[in-house]
Design a protein around this motif. Sequence first.
Motif, PDB file in Angstrom:
ATOM      1  N   ASN A 161     111.481  62.712 -13.092  1.00 35.69           N
ATOM      2  CA  ASN A 161     112.400  61.579 -13.027  1.00 35.69           C
ATOM      3  C   ASN A 161     112.495  60.952 -14.417  1.00 35.69           C
ATOM      4  N   PRO A 162     113.543  61.272 -15.190  1.00 39.30           N
ATOM      5  CA  PRO A 162     113.656  60.715 -16.538  1.00 39.30           C
ATOM      6  C   PRO A 162     114.431  59.393 -16.588  1.00 39.30           C
ATOM      7  N   GLY A 163     114.688  58.796 -15.414  1.00 39.48           N
ATOM      8  CA  GLY A 163     115.369  57.504 -15.364  1.00 39.48           C
ATOM      9  C   GLY A 163     114.418  56.399 -14.937  1.00 39.48           C
ATOM     10  N   TRP A 164     114.874  55.557 -14.015  1.00 40.06           N
ATOM     11  CA  TRP A 164     114.034  54.459 -13.517  1.00 40.06           C
ATOM     12  C   TRP A 164     112.987  54.966 -12.527  1.00 40.06           C
ATOM     13  N   THR A 165     111.767  54.487 -12.680  1.00 41.05           N
ATOM     14  CA  THR A 165     110.712  54.759 -11.715  1.00 41.05           C
ATOM     15  C   THR A 165     109.923  53.473 -11.487  1.00 41.05           C
ATOM     16  N   TYR A 166     109.365  53.347 -10.281  1.00 39.53           N
ATOM     17  CA  TYR A 166     108.575  52.149  -9.975  1.00 39.53           C
ATOM     18  C   TYR A 166     107.108  52.468 -10.199  1.00 39.53           C
ATOM     19  N   GLY A 167     106.475  51.713 -11.097  1.00 43.29           N
ATOM     20  CA  GLY A 167     105.077  51.946 -11.415  1.00 43.29           C
ATOM     21  C   GLY A 167     104.187  50.833 -10.898  1.00 43.29           C
ATOM     22  N   THR A 168     102.984  51.173 -10.514  1.00 43.83           N
ATOM     23  CA  THR A 168     102.021  50.198 -10.006  1.00 43.83           C
ATOM     24  C   THR A 168     100.749  50.227 -10.845  1.00 43.83           C
ATOM     25  N   THR A 169     100.010  49.145 -10.802  1.00 44.92           N
ATOM     26  CA  THR A 169      98.753  49.085 -11.552  1.00 44.92           C
ATOM     27  C   THR A 169      97.751  50.116 -11.041  1.00 44.92           C
ATOM     28  N   SER A 170      97.824  50.434  -9.749  1.00 43.67           N
ATOM     29  CA  SER A 170      96.884  51.411  -9.182  1.00 43.67           C
ATOM     30  C   SER A 170      97.148  52.819  -9.710  1.00 43.67           C
ATOM     31  N   SER A 171      98.361  53.060 -10.221  1.00 47.08           N
ATOM     32  CA  SER A 171      98.674  54.378 -10.778  1.00 47.08           C
ATOM     33  C   SER A 171      98.685  54.369 -12.299  1.00 47.08           C
ATOM     34  N   GLY A 172      98.116  53.299 -12.907  1.00 46.29           N
ATOM     35  CA  GLY A 172      97.928  53.291 -14.338  1.00 46.29           C
ATOM     36  C   GLY A 172      98.938  52.511 -15.157  1.00 46.29           C
ATOM     37  N   TYR A 173      99.909  51.873 -14.499  1.00 50.21           N
ATOM     38  CA  TYR A 173     100.898  51.068 -15.231  1.00 50.21           C
ATOM     39  C   TYR A 173     100.349  49.648 -15.446  1.00 50.21           C
TER      40      TYR A 173
END
Length: 708
Positions: free
Chosen positions: A224-236
């Motif tokens: 996915n080279p566009g928008w993605t939803y990131g969370t702190t639990s996955s390292g964001y």
Amino acid sequence: MKKHLLLISTLAITLISAQNNEALKREFERQNKENNERFDSYVARRYGSDRSPETQKLIQEMRANLAGFSGDVPNFYQTDDQNQIFNNNVDAITTAGGITGLATAFKGEGIKYTVFDGGRIYAPHIAFSNAPNRITNMEADTNEYSSHSTGVASILGAMDSPLQTKDQNGNVTGSGNAKGIALNSTMDSYRFAQTTLPSGLTTDIFGKILIAQPKISNHSYGVNPGWTYGTTSSGYPYNAWYWNGNYISGNNYDLMGTYYTTDKQYDAIVYNNPTYTIVKSAGNYYAYGPGYNGTTSNAYYFTSTGVSPYPAGAAPAANCSQGYDCIGYGSLAKNIIVVGATNVISSNNNRYTASTDVVKASYSNAGPRDDGGIKPDISAPGTNIWMASTAENTTGSTTWQINSGTSMAAPQVAGIIGLWMQIYKSLFNNAELNAAASKTLMVHSALEAGNIGPDPWYGWGFINAKKGAELLVGKSNNTVIFNNETLNNGTVNTKTIKASGSEPLKVTLSWIDPEFTVSNQWSELYNNRNSRLINDLDVRIINTTTNTTYFPWKLDANSPMTPATKGDNIVDNVEQVVIDNPTPGTVYRIEVSHKATLKNNAVPAVTAPQDYSILITGFNEVLGTQETGFGALNGIAIAPSITKDITHILKAPKKSTFSIYDLSGKKLQSGTINNDKEPVDLSSYTKGIYIIEIKTNKEVISKKVIKE
């Protein structure tokens, strides 16, 4: 002597393929090393001196799933998550007598799928218990089982598995069937991540493909080279939306729709291994962006040192905000089959009756490629699919799930093509349905969906297993033309046919094109409309009475949601020409030609002929097949056309050559014509239809003869 020559020729082809694959392997290793070095720099910038066990584990997982870079931003592979059986008419193939001309059922016997996915398939699952050893895990036992890969495998080939869902009070809330496509097939299971195999070799997805040497594989993952939803639990850093493209000097760039390095790698593999068909999901990121489905509107972009919030009004629009252009690179290759998802057809006893029955799944990514190339190639049901599941550990378990995604649509297409491969082997003396032919068959048999002709949501339409099988039967009884042919430089291959008038006259052509070499410069990548074809073949139908020329479908790269038009297609390695209402008995000429010089994928490239697959329906008589038009071969005849032993080639030029083929395309004998009435001995062959091809240095014509 001829048998020895055939063996030497086959060995030579095998050795050439092996040498080409070794060169590819070296190139993939170089690319992988470069990506790892760039990833090391990224980790140093992003995590600094933080080397806690949690961070180390996260970095290790990120490295394993590294897909490439958008500028300095790393992208990662991620998974793209029994009514569909009726939707796509698979039951006609898996039921004895369901296809006129096929007496038996076809359920994947002798067909092996290779599944590249997020983890190991849980082989002991009851879904695969109808026969021993149906699943072979090729990864080390230390890799966890995956619910996603187990579900994909069950769509490919789970046994009949009726299921129910219940609420907390035990009341039935729904029922379905996790029955797959090819119930008696086998599967090899690999991770798409970079791992160390039991042999001790550490390699990525492309290295694994070269090791596996599949005939057909499923790839339900993507980038996915566009928008993605990131969370702190996955390292964001925050629970927020992140732009996977680049924000440079106030401008946003992305690789959605961009033919990129991984597309080149897939194309190179198939070009070097033309009997290998790759089926891949289109992805599930349609409409993703800040505020999507009630989520936060906080938007960030990546910088050289971390992330930064977008200035007010500067963030890019949601993925596919105009209805098109959100398929990630790696799913835009020319030589693979990319699958979009639809909702399951629930009306009409789950059967397709009209194009309006097919509704795009809200999550399914849309094409086309930036040059206007048609992607996805095909669509299939992907919403609320019943399938097997497992606990995601090294122990595994037998559980079930209902899931949605292009991940669920892709294995339906792969499963169907595998069944077509089985039918093809059965009808044509164990011959292989190659990658170009499988795409030709899929496109030609597809049901209309969306706009008339191809479009960015459904590709060429909705998969139709039954029609594909019927076309294979048509090839076997000579009522359709479905051939693998070769176009030489500077020539035009011609067929002259007489239209039946009872159905559209339809020609579909596809070929395996050499890989396109891409740049790493944003100016060459972002929304580049230049064609990614190396060899541009053209197919036309000409009315020989009026000289009217009919052209193939094509999309407008700058306005792809506008219905497809007909004209010179310079971007697709699939072309289709359709005359909806041909005049009965009218003679049409079908021409296959090319632009510029045909080349291969050597470095540097050299002049080479181009193989292609062609399928023609809507005719009742073939009047001739030639390489460069009418000429010296026009008066040739075969007599008798029905014989028990000897037939004759009449009026052929002296010193021209002839070859005898069975209907699978296998050459049985050849010779030189020295007489006005050249004898041909068929006495040693079994009863059936044979093709006699006569060739001079300029022309080719084919004639049919029946051996009683």
